[in-house]
Each structure stands twice: as C-alpha cells, then as structure tokens.
Design a protein around this motif. Structure first.
Motif, PDB file in Angstrom:
ATOM      1  N   ARG A   1      10.243  -3.795  -6.554  1.00  0.00           N
ATOM      2  CA  ARG A   1       9.924  -4.166  -7.934  1.00  0.00           C
ATOM      3  C   ARG A   1      10.945  -3.554  -8.899  1.00  0.00           C
ATOM      4  O   ARG A   1      11.422  -4.222  -9.825  1.00  0.00           O
ATOM      5  CB  ARG A   1       8.521  -3.707  -8.296  1.00  0.00           C
ATOM      6  N   GLN A   2      11.296  -2.284  -8.672  1.00  0.00           N
ATOM      7  CA  GLN A   2      12.285  -1.645  -9.538  1.00  0.00           C
ATOM      8  C   GLN A   2      13.659  -2.289  -9.386  1.00  0.00           C
ATOM      9  O   GLN A   2      14.399  -2.424 -10.362  1.00  0.00           O
ATOM     10  CB  GLN A   2      12.361  -0.148  -9.228  1.00  0.00           C
TER      11      GLN A   2
ATOM     12  N   GLY B   1      13.642  -0.751   0.408  1.00  0.00           N
ATOM     13  CA  GLY B   1      12.262  -1.188   0.248  1.00  0.00           C
ATOM     14  C   GLY B   1      11.966  -2.489   0.978  1.00  0.00           C
ATOM     15  O   GLY B   1      10.918  -2.626   1.613  1.00  0.00           O
TER      16      GLY B   1
ATOM     17  N   LYS C   1       7.136  -0.779  -4.580  1.00  0.00           N
ATOM     18  CA  LYS C   1       7.614  -0.209  -5.843  1.00  0.00           C
ATOM     19  C   LYS C   1       9.141  -0.253  -5.914  1.00  0.00           C
ATOM     20  O   LYS C   1       9.711  -0.588  -6.949  1.00  0.00           O
ATOM     21  CB  LYS C   1       7.122   1.228  -5.982  1.00  0.00           C
ATOM     22  N   ALA C   2       9.814   0.060  -4.802  1.00  0.00           N
ATOM     23  CA  ALA C   2      11.281   0.041  -4.777  1.00  0.00           C
ATOM     24  C   ALA C   2      11.817  -1.370  -4.998  1.00  0.00           C
ATOM     25  O   ALA C   2      12.791  -1.559  -5.736  1.00  0.00           O
ATOM     26  CB  ALA C   2      11.791   0.612  -3.459  1.00  0.00           C
TER      27      ALA C   2
ATOM     28  N   GLU D   1       3.346   0.973  -0.241  1.00  0.00           N
ATOM     29  CA  GLU D   1       3.347   0.991  -1.705  1.00  0.00           C
ATOM     30  C   GLU D   1       4.708   1.423  -2.245  1.00  0.00           C
ATOM     31  O   GLU D   1       5.180   0.897  -3.250  1.00  0.00           O
ATOM     32  CB  GLU D   1       2.253   1.922  -2.238  1.00  0.00           C
ATOM     33  N   GLY D   2       5.339   2.380  -1.587  1.00  0.00           N
ATOM     34  CA  GLY D   2       6.670   2.813  -2.006  1.00  0.00           C
ATOM     35  C   GLY D   2       7.704   1.722  -1.833  1.00  0.00           C
ATOM     36  O   GLY D   2       8.606   1.567  -2.655  1.00  0.00           O
TER      37      GLY D   2
END
Length: 184
Positions: free
Chosen positions: A39-40, A145, A36-37, A32-33
């Motif tokens: 996506r950011q 990520g 998220k990385a 998930e991290g």
C-alpha cells in the motif's frame, strides 16, 4: 540457521514446516506488514505520477525549452507517466512483476536525470536525492511486500492459483515495449 514461521490464519497460528525464513533476516513481514508495504509503495507511485503530471502541465503550458521543465515539455513524458500509472496499479493489486518493473523504471529515470545534469542548485540537489532515496525505499519495500504476500498466500490457501501463462506471453512483451518506449 532457519526458523519456522507461524502464520496467522483467522486468529489462529498455523505451523508450516515448509515455510522457513533465514534467522539472519531482520525485517520479516507478516501478512499485514506485506499489505502495508504494498500500500505504501502504491501511495509512493501515486505521488511520483502526480509530480510528473504537474511538471508536464507546467512545462507544456509554459512552453519551456531548457532545464528540467524543458524536459517535461516533451509529450513523450506521457508514455513514462502511463507506464508508471500502470505499474502503480499493479503494485496496488500486489503484482510482483509490476513492483519490480516500477523499481527498474524509477532507477532508470533517476540515473537519466543524474547523467543529464539537471541541477537546480546544491541544496535542491541534496534534497531531491534524499527524497528520491526515500521513494526508492518505498518501492523496494513494495517488492518485498508483494513477494512475501504471495508466499504467505501460497502457504495458507490450498486453492492458491499460480499466475496464468497468458501473462508470461502477453505481459512480458508489453512490459518490454513500454520499457523501450520509456528509454527513448
């Protein structure tokens, strides 16, 4: 000095002895991290592309010839913009090569701005440097990520397929040509 990592797989933790991470690493990402990385990083890429497009439109319609808007008055900026959009889409699709290429592209453009001497005043220079470092941090986290995501995917998924060889023969030359055009 290695620790074994438990990988979350469908709400169950699976112990994989082949997946070891050094204990000294502080920011270990899970799936998930990593998502998220990336996506950011993609969001940061969209922001950079939007700002580039806005500056191009202002510079082109205003017919500026000096300073930073004069630089963005050049239609060759569209090549830079298209490369950044392509790499941003690659980050969104969790491509390791695209995320690394975006970091290189962003660093090259920031170094170019530094050596060209575009200056809007001391306060603006400090602010733009801080914003550039924050954006660079998001791009570097996207690289981390994507790499972690593929490691976890390879450990979890027995049907994980490697990158096709065609991408090495087609993608690398196209990326080199794009980077060369951007460097012009």
């Amino acid at each position: 000095m290695y620790i074994k990592v438990q990988i979350e797989f469908k709400n169950k933790f699976v112990q994989n002895p082949n997946y070891l991470i050094p204990k000294t690493r502080r920011f270990v990402l899970n799936r998930e991290g990593a998502i998220k990385a990336t996506r950011q990083g993609a969001i940061a890429g969209v922001c950079v592309c939007t700002i580039t497009l806005i500056l191009f439109i202002i510079g082109y319609l205003g017919n500026y010839s000096e300073d930073i808007l004069g630089y963005y008055n050049d239609p060759l900026i569209l090549i830079d913009l298209s490369a950044a959009l392509l790499f941003t889409f690659g980050i969104y699709k969790r491509s390791r090569a695209a995320s690394i290429s975006m970091v290189v592209l962003y660093l090259v453009s920031q170094v170019f701005f530094y050596f060209e001497g575009f200056s809007l005043g001391p306060i603006t220079d400090i602010t733009s440097t801080i914003v550039a470092l924050i954006i660079l941090w998001f791009f570097v986290k996207a690289v981390q990520g994507t790499i972690v995501f593929h490691r976890i995917e390879k450990a979890e998924n027995p049907n994980y397929k490697k990158t096709s060889k065609i991408w090495y023969y087609v993608g690398i030359p196209i990326g080199a040509i794009l980077m060369g055009l951007v460097a012009l």
